[in-house]
Design an enzyme around this catalytic site. Structure first.
Site, mmCIF file in Angstrom:
data_model
loop_
_atom_site.group_PDB
_atom_site.id
_atom_site.type_symbol
_atom_site.label_atom_id
_atom_site.label_comp_id
_atom_site.label_asym_id
_atom_site.label_seq_id
_atom_site.Cartn_x
_atom_site.Cartn_y
_atom_site.Cartn_z
ATOM 1 N N GLU A 185 -6.900 -9.877 -2.647
ATOM 2 C CA GLU A 185 -7.611 -9.884 -1.357
ATOM 3 C C GLU A 185 -9.106 -9.646 -1.576
ATOM 4 O O GLU A 185 -9.725 -8.794 -0.945
ATOM 5 C CB GLU A 185 -7.045 -8.802 -0.428
ATOM 6 N N GLU A 191 0.822 -1.227 0.000
ATOM 7 C CA GLU A 191 0.000 0.000 0.000
ATOM 8 C C GLU A 191 0.851 1.270 0.000
ATOM 9 O O GLU A 191 0.572 2.239 0.699
ATOM 10 C CB GLU A 191 -0.989 -0.036 1.178
#
Length: 656
Positions: free
Chosen positions: A533, A431
């Site tokens: 995910e 991220e």
């Protein structure tokens, strides 16, 4: 009446009747063939049909006669091979072996004609567009031609519309298109080229405003001055609209000049969208196979009984697991029955393996690795570093300068040396578009150092850039598709070794055409893409979780550049992160039903048949590993073979 005569002649299976009957039939059907030939060529692989397209258009009467008459039978017998994994007519005949039957006495004429007519009739009845995966991520001196020749925006000039940010008018004007009669149930794909003046670069956002609501972001592009940038997006309506505005505006309140060119808007019905998905699945996820059976002297054996079973799948489809799976046999059995890939939810993260400085503990991760290794389940490594300070160990947050640099080097060496060649992937700097904890403290080259060091420690692992809100939405300005692409290119120019795109895919309400447009643009990087995910927010309720999950999974599996899908559904005593597939007793929830149904749909299953007069048996199968049993009289043989991606038929021989 004349067409009926043609039908009867072609069905007689008498030598020459197929050709004579097709001449009669050609007079009646030639014009329709001229329209359907290009579509049939694209969908069903009848390559010679496509070559004759120009003849048909330039000289329709003569071309129709020649194609439908003298050449139809020959071209079909010689060239009509099923597309890899396509199944005839692309519907519900995935394993019908016309190749074996078309040479069988008594069936030849009728079946050859029937399936030729079936394919042409389906193409004619479909009549819809083929999805265009074209995308560009480089700024160009001139715009390319519009996709779909402009679709419903063909020859439609834009108007200048007051720019609106939220519900507030900015006082500036921006280009827009007036759209009439948009319908619920259609999928709308749009694209345009954009050039700006008044700023070096600007994030241009596409917004749809209907009578009932505003769809705030349905596509973005990071446009630049003095060149043309490509915006691709899409939308699905939740209520019909008689009058709408498709607006292109700066995402902030700065006044810049926006010029658009080569705009297109192409609607697809839900059925057309599904047909396009299935076409990619048939051509990218499946392949044709022919098994040849002979005795030890090489004599072909007709009538040999064959049983074929797919024992593993090539496409990785898996889920996150947590330490809750250890010692939980029902959970383990449930998982192994479904998935061929896994990722540890939290057990490899730095805060889990080294909560206190210098005290590493990999015991839990080791036990989980033993479980997946015992069941031949491939596993992603998640993650080495997490840029979000909230998930960085407290003791690390207190380090600076050389101490922090020493700690991160120790982290990489400890983790990567212990698990070298164990994990297929590593999410190196998780991220990084949303946070930059390490670069703030170690300088702008910190991320480059992470990737270089990880590659040196485990050269065979694929190193990923993993991020959220890239395919889920375009409203997050930190992680738009162009921001993602620019970040990868900047790091590559700095010498970073990276070869994987990780898209977390935490959806609330998915926008399928936007998701596909983003994937198209990311595919210009020519790197493997994984949905890493996948889940649906618990806010929508368990019923809609199932509906939305199916949309996301079908989009992922049917995109040619998506190489794997991971669900974020690790089971805990109090549930899952956002979405569970089952309850605590492993009874399926709606999302679990979706997964089970798709897993069944995307496998070949067990097949039985007999070899033809040439000692062969043909079928279409999903890519993966197969076992085959052959019996002839009192002789039997067992063997295995692999089916990997390829355009040619896979041939496999067995001797009895």
């Amino acid at each position: 009446m004349l067409m009926t005569v043609g039908f009867l002649l072609m069905a007689l299976a008498v030598p020459g009747c197929l050709y004579i009957g097709s001449i009669v039939f050609g007079f009646c059907y030639g014009v329709r063939l001229a329209v359907t030939v290009p579509v049939a060529s694209e969908l069903f692989g009848l390559k010679c049909y496509g070559l004759l397209h120009n003849v048909l258009i330039l000289n329709l009467p003569i071309g129709s006669f020649l194609f439908s008459g003298l050449l139809a039978g020959y071209l079909y017998d010689a060239q009509a091979s099923p597309t890899p994994g396509g199944g005839w007519c692309a519907v519900s005949v995935s394993h019908f072996d016309i190749g074996n039957m078309k040479d069988s006495p008594g069936f030849c004429g009728f079946l050859d004609f029937f399936f030729l007519l079936c394919c042409c009739s389906l193409a004619a009845s479909y009549g819809g567009p083929l999805y265009d995966f074209t995308a560009y991520s480089e700024c160009k001196a001139r715009p390319e031609e519009p996709l779909y020749q402009g679709g419903i925006l063909k020859d439609e000039p834009p108007i200048m519309q007051p720019s609106i940010i939220g519900e507030t008018a900015t006082g500036f004007y921006t280009p827009a298109f007036v759209l009439n009669n948009l319908t619920v149930g259609n999928v709308y794909c749009f694209s345009t080229w954009i050039r700006i003046q008044g700023s070096n670069s600007a994030l241009i956002r596409a917004t749809l405003k209907t009578e009932n609501r505003t769809y705030d972001c349905i596509g973005t592009v990071l446009a630049k001055d003095e060149c043309w940038s490509f915006l691709k997006g899409g939308f699905v309506l939740d209520s019909p609209s008689n009058l709408s505005l498709l607006i292109f505006q700066n995402s902030d309140d700065k006044d810049i000049d926006i010029t658009i060119a080569s705009a297109s808007l192409q609607p697809f019905t839900d059925e057309e969208w599904r047909i396009n998905q299935q076409y990619i699945i048939n051509t990218q996820r499946k392949r044709a196979v022919t098994i040849h059976v002979s005795d030890q002297q090489g004599n072909r054996l007709q009538g040999a009984a064959i049983t074929i079973d797919q024992v593993s799948k090539d496409f990785p489809f898996g889920s996150a697991i947590a330490q809750t799976i250890l010692g939980n046999l029902p959970y383990q059995n449930w998982f192994v029955e479904r998935f061929n890939a896994a990722v540890f939810e939290n057990e490899l993260k730095w805060y889990a393996t080294e909560p206190d400085q210098g005290k590493t503990n990999y015991t839990t991760a080791d036990h989980m690795l033993e479980f997946v290794r015992a069941h031949q389940i491939i596993t992603r490594g998640h993650n080495i570093f997490w840029e979000d300070p909230k998930y960085t160990p407290a003791w690390v947050r207190n380090l600076t300068g050389p101490d922090l640099k020493s700690a991160v080097n120790s982290r990489i060496q400890s983790l990567m040396s212990k698990y070298k060649e164990e994990f297929i992937h590593w999410d190196v700097s998780n991220e990084m578009l949303h946070w930059d904890f390490y670069e703030q403290r170690l300088g702008p080259d910190a991320t480059l150092h992470f990737y270089e060091t990880a590659h040196e420690a485990d050269p065979l692992a694929t190193l990923f850039m993993n991020e959220f809100n890239v395919v889920e939405t375009c409203s997050d300005v930190k992680s738009t598709v162009d921001t993602f692409i620019e970040r990868i290119r900047d790091l590559e120019h700095g010498g970073m070794y990276m070869n994987g795109i990780g898209l977390e895919s935490h959806f609330t309400v998915p926008n399928p055409p936007l998701m596909r447009a983003v994937l198209d643009k990311l595919a210009t990087l020519r790197l493997p893409i994984w949905l890493t995910e996948v889940d649906i927010s618990s806010k929508v309720g368990i019923e809609l979780q199932g509906v939305y999950l199916e949309q996301v999974l079908r989009e992922g599996f049917s995109h040619p550049w998506v190489n794997g899908i991971m669900l974020w559904t690790a089971l805990h005593p109090k549930g899952c992160y956002q979405m569970c597939l089952t309850d605590e007793n492993f009874k399926n929830l709606p999302a679990g039903d979706v997964v089970d149904n798709l897993l069944k749909e995307w496998e070949t299953g067990e097949m039985e048949g007999v070899t033809d007069e040439y000692g062969s048996y043909s079928f279409y199968g999903f890519l993966g590993e197969y076992k085959v049993n052959v019996g002839y009289g009192n002789r039997t043989a067992d063997s295995t073979f692999s089916l990997s991606r390829g355009d040619e038929t896979r041939h496999f021989s067995i001797h009895l």
